[in-house]
Design a protein around this motif. Structure first.
Motif: not given
Length: 63
Positions: A2-7, A48-49, A53-54
């Protein structure tokens, strides 16, 4: 996985618009660099970007 939504929503709209413009530029200029627009649009759709994330960054508004 699952990708963390960060946008966030504003960021998403900007990425969609910029991506579309870059793709159009690439098509009319005959440049493969227009594919960069696909990356922007892809990250906007999945919200998600990897770069965010980094850097542990997020543009999602806190409620």
């Amino acid at each position: 996985m699952e990708l963390t939504k960060n946008i966030g929503e504003k960021d998403r709209k900007i990425r969609l618009a910029a991506g579309a413009l870059i793709i159009l530029w690439g098509v009319f200029a005959g440049s493969w660099l227009g594919l960069v627009g696909l990356v922007l649009m892809g990250t906007a759709f999945v919200r998600s970007c990897p770069a965010y994330s980094i850097m542990t960054m997020s543009t999602v508004e806190k409620q």
